[in-house]
Design an enzyme around this catalytic site. Structure first.
Site, PDB file in Angstrom:
ATOM      1  N   ASP A   1      36.742  46.554  51.494  1.00 47.67           N
ATOM      2  CA  ASP A   1      36.010  45.309  51.237  1.00 47.67           C
ATOM      3  C   ASP A   1      34.559  45.497  51.664  1.00 47.67           C
ATOM      4  OD1 ASP A   1      38.267  43.890  50.322  1.00 47.67           O
ATOM      5  OD2 ASP A   1      38.883  43.481  52.379  1.00 47.67           O
TER       6      ASP A   1
ATOM      7  N   ASP B   1      38.970  41.406  44.277  1.00 45.20           N
ATOM      8  CA  ASP B   1      39.281  40.060  44.767  1.00 45.20           C
ATOM      9  C   ASP B   1      38.543  39.005  43.939  1.00 45.20           C
ATOM     10  OD1 ASP B   1      40.799  41.152  46.855  1.00 45.20           O
ATOM     11  OD2 ASP B   1      39.065  41.261  48.183  1.00 45.20           O
TER      12      ASP B   1
END
Length: 205
Positions: free
Chosen positions: A144, A178
């Site tokens: 991420d 995401d």
């Protein structure tokens, strides 16, 4: 939208997702941060579990989660194929394609990154290191890097439970995959009637 166009759309999202992850993984040390704006930063973190940092406890928790993701992606893939076969709306096919691409992007991390890269703690990770990866197949960590701390400060005392505590909005760090899932789900919610038209509406059209 045809299955060919949906597939090209998925490949494009996957390329953007994986290129960004590989770049961050090989150019950032875990926890390293670059401030782009006050409200947007590139922050390298790794997610070992589900959304919001949740985990399945136990020795086989990570394996169970990865296998569940693999089963889920098969279901989403069938949903996409079936939506195209039934001539579903562009919004429906686009939304499912976004969800599929996002899910697949994170599955690649979970399945392969443990063997493709070495550890990022205090060092830049290497691709296909001679000494081997930081984990085994099915035990990779999701990369991420997108962080949007839009507001930070102490909450008013009158807020029950959280009053007086330091709070950051938006706290989670996420990635392109995401984002694709979130946009796909958002399209299905916002344009529900167009994505899932009733049979009589189809007949009138």
């Amino acid at each position: 939208m045809s299955l060919k166009k949906a597939s090209l759309f998925i490949i494009l999202i996957l390329l953007i997702d994986q290129i960004s992850k590989v770049y961050i993984k090989t150019h950032f040390v875990l926890g390293e941060e670059i401030k782009v704006f006050d409200w947007f930063r590139i922050l390298f973190v790794e997610n070992e579990g589900m959304a919001w940092g949740a985990k399945i406890p136990g020795q086989y928790g990570k394996l169970i989660l990865t296998l569940f993701r693999l089963v889920a992606i098969c279901g989403i893939g069938y949903w996409l194929w079936d939506s195209v076969r039934k001539k579903g709306s562009v919004i429906l096919v686009s939304a499912v394609a976004l969800i599929f691409a996002g899910a697949l992007g994170n599955i690649i991390d979970s399945v392969l990154y443990g063997v493709l890269f070495n550890d990022s703690h205090g060092q830049l990770a290497s691709f296909l290191p001679e000494a081997g990866g930081y984990g085994t197949i099915f035990h990779g960590k999701v990369v991420d890097m997108l962080y949007f701390p839009l507001w930070s400060g102490y909450l008013p005392e009158w807020i029950p439970g959280w009053g007086g505590q330091y709070f950051t909005f938006f706290e989670p760090v996420f990635n392109i995959a995401d984002s694709a899932i979130t946009v796909g789900v958002g399209l299905l919610i916002l344009f529900n009637k167009k994505a899932f038209p009733k049979e009589e509406e189809k007949t009138e059209a």
